[in-house]
Design a protein around this motif. Structure first.
Motif, PDB file in Angstrom:
ATOM      1  N   LYS A  17       0.827  -1.209   0.000  1.00  0.00           N
ATOM      2  CA  LYS A  17       0.000   0.000   0.000  1.00  0.00           C
ATOM      3  C   LYS A  17       0.866   1.265   0.000  1.00  0.00           C
ATOM      4  O   LYS A  17       0.567   2.225  -0.693  1.00  0.00           O
ATOM      5  CB  LYS A  17      -0.905  -0.017   1.246  1.00  0.00           C
ATOM      6  CG  LYS A  17      -2.077   0.921   1.106  1.00  0.00           C
ATOM      7  CD  LYS A  17      -2.988   0.865   2.314  1.00  0.00           C
ATOM      8  CE  LYS A  17      -3.895   2.094   2.305  1.00  0.00           C
ATOM      9  NZ  LYS A  17      -4.365   2.416   3.649  1.00  0.00           N
ATOM     10  N   GLU A  18       1.949   1.230   0.787  1.00  0.00           N
ATOM     11  CA  GLU A  18       2.792   2.425   0.905  1.00  0.00           C
ATOM     12  C   GLU A  18       3.438   2.812  -0.428  1.00  0.00           C
ATOM     13  O   GLU A  18       3.749   3.973  -0.670  1.00  0.00           O
ATOM     14  CB  GLU A  18       3.879   2.196   1.967  1.00  0.00           C
ATOM     15  CG  GLU A  18       4.824   1.061   1.573  1.00  0.00           C
ATOM     16  CD  GLU A  18       5.799   0.669   2.684  1.00  0.00           C
ATOM     17  OE1 GLU A  18       5.379   0.638   3.835  1.00  0.00           O
ATOM     18  OE2 GLU A  18       6.967   0.381   2.350  1.00  0.00           O
ATOM     19  N   GLU A  19       3.616   1.819  -1.311  1.00  0.00           N
ATOM     20  CA  GLU A  19       4.253   2.112  -2.603  1.00  0.00           C
ATOM     21  C   GLU A  19       3.353   2.948  -3.511  1.00  0.00           C
ATOM     22  O   GLU A  19       3.821   3.531  -4.484  1.00  0.00           O
ATOM     23  CB  GLU A  19       4.629   0.806  -3.326  1.00  0.00           C
ATOM     24  CG  GLU A  19       5.798   0.064  -2.721  1.00  0.00           C
ATOM     25  CD  GLU A  19       7.139   0.776  -2.924  1.00  0.00           C
ATOM     26  OE1 GLU A  19       7.189   1.760  -3.689  1.00  0.00           O
ATOM     27  OE2 GLU A  19       8.125   0.358  -2.296  1.00  0.00           O
ATOM     28  N   MET A  20       2.048   2.977  -3.194  1.00  0.00           N
ATOM     29  CA  MET A  20       1.132   3.674  -4.100  1.00  0.00           C
ATOM     30  C   MET A  20       1.390   5.166  -4.168  1.00  0.00           C
ATOM     31  O   MET A  20       0.939   5.850  -5.084  1.00  0.00           O
ATOM     32  CB  MET A  20      -0.317   3.391  -3.702  1.00  0.00           C
ATOM     33  CG  MET A  20      -0.654   1.926  -3.909  1.00  0.00           C
ATOM     34  SD  MET A  20      -2.391   1.570  -3.674  1.00  0.00           S
ATOM     35  CE  MET A  20      -3.077   2.274  -5.161  1.00  0.00           C
ATOM     36  N   ASN A  21       2.135   5.710  -3.204  1.00  0.00           N
ATOM     37  CA  ASN A  21       2.469   7.133  -3.252  1.00  0.00           C
ATOM     38  C   ASN A  21       3.820   7.407  -3.898  1.00  0.00           C
ATOM     39  O   ASN A  21       4.217   8.560  -4.057  1.00  0.00           O
ATOM     40  CB  ASN A  21       2.454   7.722  -1.840  1.00  0.00           C
ATOM     41  CG  ASN A  21       1.042   7.778  -1.320  1.00  0.00           C
ATOM     42  OD1 ASN A  21       0.128   8.142  -2.057  1.00  0.00           O
ATOM     43  ND2 ASN A  21       0.852   7.365  -0.072  1.00  0.00           N
ATOM     44  N   ASN A  22       4.536   6.358  -4.236  1.00  0.00           N
ATOM     45  CA  ASN A  22       5.816   6.463  -4.915  1.00  0.00           C
ATOM     46  C   ASN A  22       5.552   7.035  -6.326  1.00  0.00           C
ATOM     47  O   ASN A  22       4.733   6.503  -7.069  1.00  0.00           O
ATOM     48  CB  ASN A  22       6.380   5.028  -4.979  1.00  0.00           C
ATOM     49  CG  ASN A  22       7.760   4.974  -5.564  1.00  0.00           C
ATOM     50  OD1 ASN A  22       8.115   5.754  -6.430  1.00  0.00           O
ATOM     51  ND2 ASN A  22       8.528   4.002  -5.088  1.00  0.00           N
ATOM     52  N   PRO A  23       6.224   8.149  -6.682  1.00  0.00           N
ATOM     53  CA  PRO A  23       5.895   8.809  -7.966  1.00  0.00           C
ATOM     54  C   PRO A  23       5.976   7.872  -9.180  1.00  0.00           C
ATOM     55  O   PRO A  23       5.136   7.961 -10.080  1.00  0.00           O
ATOM     56  CB  PRO A  23       6.969   9.909  -8.076  1.00  0.00           C
ATOM     57  CG  PRO A  23       7.440  10.144  -6.691  1.00  0.00           C
ATOM     58  CD  PRO A  23       7.274   8.854  -5.947  1.00  0.00           C
ATOM     59  N   LYS A  24       6.954   6.975  -9.192  1.00  0.00           N
ATOM     60  CA  LYS A  24       7.046   6.112 -10.372  1.00  0.00           C
ATOM     61  C   LYS A  24       5.905   5.102 -10.418  1.00  0.00           C
ATOM     62  O   LYS A  24       5.416   4.753 -11.489  1.00  0.00           O
ATOM     63  CB  LYS A  24       8.414   5.427 -10.450  1.00  0.00           C
ATOM     64  CG  LYS A  24       8.782   4.563  -9.288  1.00  0.00           C
ATOM     65  CD  LYS A  24      10.269   4.197  -9.314  1.00  0.00           C
ATOM     66  CE  LYS A  24      10.630   3.467  -8.031  1.00  0.00           C
ATOM     67  NZ  LYS A  24      12.061   3.426  -7.769  1.00  0.00           N
ATOM     68  N   ILE A  25       5.433   4.664  -9.233  1.00  0.00           N
ATOM     69  CA  ILE A  25       4.277   3.750  -9.186  1.00  0.00           C
ATOM     70  C   ILE A  25       3.017   4.501  -9.614  1.00  0.00           C
ATOM     71  O   ILE A  25       2.151   3.961 -10.299  1.00  0.00           O
ATOM     72  CB  ILE A  25       4.093   3.174  -7.764  1.00  0.00           C
ATOM     73  CG1 ILE A  25       5.353   2.458  -7.301  1.00  0.00           C
ATOM     74  CG2 ILE A  25       2.882   2.242  -7.696  1.00  0.00           C
ATOM     75  CD1 ILE A  25       5.723   1.242  -8.113  1.00  0.00           C
ATOM     76  N   LYS A  26       2.948   5.772  -9.231  1.00  0.00           N
ATOM     77  CA  LYS A  26       1.818   6.586  -9.672  1.00  0.00           C
ATOM     78  C   LYS A  26       1.777   6.664 -11.192  1.00  0.00           C
ATOM     79  O   LYS A  26       0.707   6.620 -11.800  1.00  0.00           O
ATOM     80  CB  LYS A  26       1.930   8.004  -9.086  1.00  0.00           C
ATOM     81  CG  LYS A  26       1.434   8.096  -7.663  1.00  0.00           C
ATOM     82  CD  LYS A  26       1.476   9.550  -7.217  1.00  0.00           C
ATOM     83  CE  LYS A  26       0.815   9.748  -5.865  1.00  0.00           C
ATOM     84  NZ  LYS A  26       1.085  11.096  -5.344  1.00  0.00           N
ATOM     85  N   THR A  27       2.954   6.810 -11.793  1.00  0.00           N
ATOM     86  CA  THR A  27       3.010   6.828 -13.264  1.00  0.00           C
ATOM     87  C   THR A  27       2.483   5.509 -13.815  1.00  0.00           C
ATOM     88  O   THR A  27       1.695   5.481 -14.769  1.00  0.00           O
ATOM     89  CB  THR A  27       4.467   7.056 -13.741  1.00  0.00           C
ATOM     90  OG1 THR A  27       4.955   8.252 -13.141  1.00  0.00           O
ATOM     91  CG2 THR A  27       4.549   7.175 -15.251  1.00  0.00           C
ATOM     92  N   PHE A  28       2.879   4.404 -13.188  1.00  0.00           N
ATOM     93  CA  PHE A  28       2.398   3.087 -13.619  1.00  0.00           C
ATOM     94  C   PHE A  28       0.870   3.027 -13.537  1.00  0.00           C
ATOM     95  O   PHE A  28       0.188   2.602 -14.477  1.00  0.00           O
ATOM     96  CB  PHE A  28       3.040   1.992 -12.748  1.00  0.00           C
ATOM     97  CG  PHE A  28       2.441   0.625 -12.946  1.00  0.00           C
ATOM     98  CD1 PHE A  28       2.868  -0.202 -13.984  1.00  0.00           C
ATOM     99  CD2 PHE A  28       1.429   0.157 -12.112  1.00  0.00           C
ATOM    100  CE1 PHE A  28       2.302  -1.456 -14.183  1.00  0.00           C
ATOM    101  CE2 PHE A  28       0.858  -1.099 -12.300  1.00  0.00           C
ATOM    102  CZ  PHE A  28       1.295  -1.903 -13.340  1.00  0.00           C
ATOM    103  N   LEU A  29       0.319   3.474 -12.390  1.00  0.00           N
ATOM    104  CA  LEU A  29      -1.132   3.393 -12.187  1.00  0.00           C
ATOM    105  C   LEU A  29      -1.880   4.285 -13.167  1.00  0.00           C
ATOM    106  O   LEU A  29      -2.944   3.926 -13.668  1.00  0.00           O
ATOM    107  CB  LEU A  29      -1.471   3.782 -10.732  1.00  0.00           C
ATOM    108  CG  LEU A  29      -0.932   2.814  -9.659  1.00  0.00           C
ATOM    109  CD1 LEU A  29      -1.124   3.394  -8.268  1.00  0.00           C
ATOM    110  CD2 LEU A  29      -1.604   1.442  -9.776  1.00  0.00           C
ATOM    111  N   LYS A  30      -1.279   5.450 -13.446  1.00  0.00           N
ATOM    112  CA  LYS A  30      -1.867   6.379 -14.406  1.00  0.00           C
ATOM    113  C   LYS A  30      -1.946   5.713 -15.782  1.00  0.00           C
ATOM    114  O   LYS A  30      -2.940   5.822 -16.491  1.00  0.00           O
ATOM    115  CB  LYS A  30      -0.965   7.625 -14.469  1.00  0.00           C
ATOM    116  CG  LYS A  30      -1.697   8.921 -14.715  1.00  0.00           C
ATOM    117  CD  LYS A  30      -0.758  10.083 -14.363  1.00  0.00           C
ATOM    118  CE  LYS A  30      -0.956  11.256 -15.284  1.00  0.00           C
ATOM    119  NZ  LYS A  30       0.085  12.285 -15.090  1.00  0.00           N
TER     120      LYS A  30
END
Lengths: 639, 639
Positions: free
Chosen positions: A598-611
């Motif tokens: 869950k904590e990784e979801m705020n990681n900017p690169k993970i955000k790019t992935f989710l986007k």
């Protein structure tokens, strides 16, 4: 013409061979050819002698500021509250930065410190000290001082300094000419329509690129077929015209490996066989005082021998300083076993997870060039070392910029073509971010997530009891960790068969037919779990299935096996079948999701992935490919 | 035609300006021109779209070994002690690595595992399992898998993989064309015979080099004189033909700085003035949708603006990933004060001493291009920070390979031309080793040695009481440390005067004449100590000497001042006078030696230094230069 096989290669250590080989060229290296070129063309070249400034720079005393030139003695009366008026022509002249300050004047007052009374008069508040704001002759360099030493590689700043110092031409070492000879009757030029058994020639193009990167001049020959006399003639021609000759391949011990015999006939073989892996069957020869290097044909072997031998020789011939590769420390994600007889070069993917760099070994096959394309660095396993343990801290030679590694999203788990496409979309959105996918199967992904070796794990695991995908298995293996499931894509699994379905496969039952050969996926993959679940439902015995034990690690590898006819049927996703132009018999709908902390979801690169996975552009591309649904894509499920 | 001065520049922060400037080109960056080129020519280019394999590699099942192809079912009977005989044609065919394995066969046995009975028969001891030593179709890459994503810079391995995957042509971003316009009436092309006030054009050549290093295409104009209309015409031509235009110089506020007005007339000035040092008077403009950048004329300013603005824009236009420079931590050797109004880029020399990296700031003048030639890295002092303290740990952006820094001999102390020559000889002997010389004077060297900031200190310090060189001063300042004195060279100090000695200088006494102006060396230098000692001996008053307070830090700078006529006489060594073609009146013989820690003498790079100073080659070169003696060179004196 020799036709016997040279089975027995030596096993010389790389360092020993390189040192010994270079010693064979001591005389040539003492007398490297030099040439005189214009300084303006000298970028990247290496000086053959030192250069001392002919002129000082600046060559005259010059104003360092925009302002006025004055005689400092005439300004001593000025002070705060008692301004001094200076008259143009009599007391000062206007100067711009760089203008000469002649004998009459010996100081400059900045424009900012002037109170302009008129076009002809200014007031000053403070006196000017002698030589203030004057760039003295030779401030940059004084005539006679050394600008660059011998053996110096010219950078843009050197080039400009040499020009400033009045140097117009310089003596540099000649660019080394490298003759590259691809050989092999089965080898064809790119663009040829492939017959069975044809291999597209690509190693020589890699060598051209690596040669250019050293600043040397590659000269590539057309492919020469496996004919002793023809190869010999080409080698003689290349030795005549080039400083170094590369022969690829034919350096091993096959019936048509002629390099050794040819080099022996024309000159001498200094070494045959290195204790490195990949790259063992290298030949280091000398013909007419010039290096002739036989490089093996497997692309990774070819790369390693070029990098570790040919490149070093080229650099030495061009007096180039050999930079040490940057090295970082990383934790190995899995145990790796290596022979104590060889120094091995293992390609690894790197990712930064929770402050630690994790290194994941890629396919170690000498034929898998994509392992070099995909890797971030190289783990060198020394000879006499039998490998490393999982979680051991190892040294990795970086092949990519470190900031790239910090920006890599590490995915370990199930394979789907969609991961390639997502990676491309990520890279389009932000070229600094990369997605690195390792395909270990869904269970492998869950284990990697538990050990903190990946940011996310793509999974599709059916719970046999409930028939529910992914959530139960995460509850079982990752309970207690703060894990979430991000819904990915619905996709269709089914049987991939050759076009027209020649074996007439209709259902699971057909797999146990005697005339049908199957190709399976590896244990721990979601597809294998699905197969085993269905076999159990149907009460079928896996021992009745021919090829059940033959395992591939990706959908695409299964599709390739079916396409090439080494199996009649395999289980996989629709997109793989479509890509490989196979027929497809649907078996089940499944859910391909992403497990992550869950904590990784705020990681900017993970955000790019989710986007990216939620983006319209991606959906459009996947719709075109077919076989995917997007009902809940991006939805977060708590575990 | 505008002639007024634009005194008022903004002071925009670099990051703000770069971001804002890039935003002005959002549309252009969304629609970067692409071109289709042959894969074999694509080294270093950036893909405009992803590429997926058209063919699998290998494209057929292939033998992974030299050996024989068999049907595995026919080998199951073989075992240790009960060999199985296979017949050529019936049971096997001979295959080399890479040969296709056809339907009939499904395994390969390596040549090493065969017992050849005859040309037609072999024995085997172990059965072959299905598909052993067979490279499956797509082992490297399966048709449909992604080889490279969009926005990927092609390396030699990518190029070969694209060829393997059947890709012949690829779409890449066009190489950015950069128009470079040197301006200035005083600027002349290299090779011109210099008139007083002429400056050789070199910045544009540095820009060409920096542009080429990005992979972009420079297009340089001939120097344009300071004429508003002519510069405007050239700018219009460049904007027409290029993607980016660089104007150098004329970006400041002088009477002939036209760049701002011209860009305003043709388009818009987005920023004028950056809060960086060097580099403040930069102009960031936009003309017809294209960047037009005004770069200041001082070479270090020019470099910094190109590196921090132009290069970033070029990289962005070519979709190149901007690599972060490698950063290391170093201890600052001396206090450095900087304005809180500017972000400052200080060039530093680096050296590794006793496990610590020491950074020594070089000349901070914007006109001293040699500071960029000589530096190893850049210390960035942030805006709002007023500098760093001596011994403070700072971050340095490396401009050289770290291994070079580890191999640098750091010398701090007295200046002599011999140090340049020694450096060159060291570099010839071992191109990995470098000598870095900082000129702080002899006392500065001793202090640096005491603080562990240098490997050696060249000194020539006379003890007033005993008249002995170097030993007494070391005994005084370095007693207790394990220091030794390595004898260097005898040399002659004397008065340097213009050719023909127009002021008729004969002895020390002449320095106090009214019609004679002197130029001095800095406090702490051996030459200054010598002068003051002699003045005392002669009972002369330093206040009687015109120019006593004007200080230079090297012999060459003193020679340059005399040569250019800003002083009539200076004290220095014979070699400096000879190099600058000055007359020389000998004053004293002195001893130029090297103080170093005893333990350093076993350091391999110091050994190289010691070998060089004792070498015959060096002596020969110094004899030719004249003014040196070598009686005790290399002799070690204990302190």
């Amino acid at each position: 013409m020799k036709k016997e096989r040279n089975i027995y290669l030596e096993n010389t250590d790389l360092e020993v061979a390189l040192k010994g080989y270079l010693e064979r060229f001591e005389e040539e290296l003492e007398n490297k050819p030099v040439e005189t070129i214009s300084v303006v063309d000298s970028l990247g070249r290496v000086t053959a002698r030192p250069y001392f400034a002919k002129y000082s720079s600046p060559n005259f005393n010059a104003s360092a500021m925009d302002g006025i030139a004055v005689k400092s003695e005439n300004t001593f009366g000025a002070r705060e509250g008692k301004p001094l008026t200076l008259v143009k022509g009599r007391d000062y002249k206007v100067v711009d930065t760089g203008d000469p300050i002649d004998g009459e004047y010996n100081a400059v007052i900045m424009i900012e410190d002037l109170n302009e009374l008129s076009e002809e008069e200014v007031q000053i508040m403070t006196p000017a000290s002698p030589w203030q704001h004057v760039r003295p002759v030779g401030e940059d360099i004084v005539a006679g001082e050394m600008i660059v030493s011998a053996n110096h590689k010219i950078r843009p700043v050197d080039l400009a300094s040499l020009i400033n110092g009045g140097i117009d031409e310089i003596q540099v070492y000649a660019r080394t000419k490298v003759g590259i000879i691809p050989t092999g009757t089965e080898i064809v030029e790119p663009g040829t329509i492939l017959k069975r058994g044809d291999i597209i020639e690509s190693n020589s193009r890699m060598f051209e690129g690596l040669t250019l990167e050293c600043g040397a001049i590659p000269s590539r020959y057309q492919v020469v077929r496996d004919d002793y006399e023809e190869i010999k003639k080409t080698v003689m021609d290349s030795v005549e015209k080039n400083d170094i000759t590369i022969i690829n391949a034919g350096s091993s011990a096959g019936t048509e490996d002629y390099t050794k015999s040819i080099v022996e006939e024309l000159g001498e073989v200094c070494y045959h066989g290195l204790s490195i892996k990949p790259g063992k069957p290298a030949i280091l020869g000398k013909v007419k005082g010039k290096p002739v290097i036989g490089i093996p044909g497997y692309p990774v072997s070819a790369y390693m021998v070029f990098r570790n031998i040919a490149r070093e020789i080229i650099m030495e011939f061009m007096s180039l300083h050999r930079e040490k590769p940057a090295v970082i420390q990383a934790y190995l994600s899995k145990r790796i076993v290596s022979s104590y007889k060889y120094k091995e070069f293992v390609r690894v993917k790197l990712g930064k997870l929770g402050g630690k760099i994790i290194a994941t070994p890629l396919n170690r096959g000498a034929g898998v060039l994509m392992s070099l394309v995909r890797c971030d660095g190289i783990l060198v396993i020394p000879k006499e070392k039998e490998g490393f343990e999982a979680s051991e801290l190892v040294q990795i030679e970086l092949l990519k910029d470190y900031s790239k590694i910090e920006n890599t999203v590490v995915s370990i788990g199930s394979h789907d073509l969609v991961m390639d496409i997502v990676n491309n979309h990520i890279h389009m959105m932000d070229s600094m971010v990369d997605l690195s996918s390792a395909h270990t199967g869904s269970m492998g992904g869950i284990m990697a997530l538990r050990k903190g070796e990946c940011h996310l794990a793509p999974i599709h695991l059916l719970d046999e009891k409930t028939g529910i995908y992914n959530v139960p298995v995460l509850q079982k293996y990752l309970r207690g960790t703060d894990v979430v499931l991000v819904k990915g894509f619905g996709r269709t699994q089914g049987f991939m068969v050759q076009k027209g379905n020649p074996r007439n496969i209709k259902s699971l039952r057909d797999l146990s037919r005697d005339d049908v050969s199957f190709v399976n996926r590896q244990k721990g993959s979601g597809t294998r779990v699905l197969l085993d679940y269905r076999l159990k439902q149907e009460g079928m015995d896996r021992n009745d299935i021919t090829g059940y034990e033959r395992e591939m690690t990706t959908h695409m590898a299964v599709a390739a096996a079916v396409s090439s006819g080494t199996a009649d049927v395999g289980l996989g996703v629709y997109s793989a079948a479509k890509t490989m132009n196979l027929d497809f018999i649907p078996l089940a709908e499944e859910e391909y999701d992403f497990a992550m902390l869950k904590e990784e979801m705020n990681n900017p690169k993970i955000k790019t992935f989710l986007k990216v996975i939620k983006s319209r552009k991606l959906k459009e591309e996947l719709k075109e490919l077919g076989g995917y649904t997007f009902e809940n894509t991006g939805k977060v499920v708590k575990i």
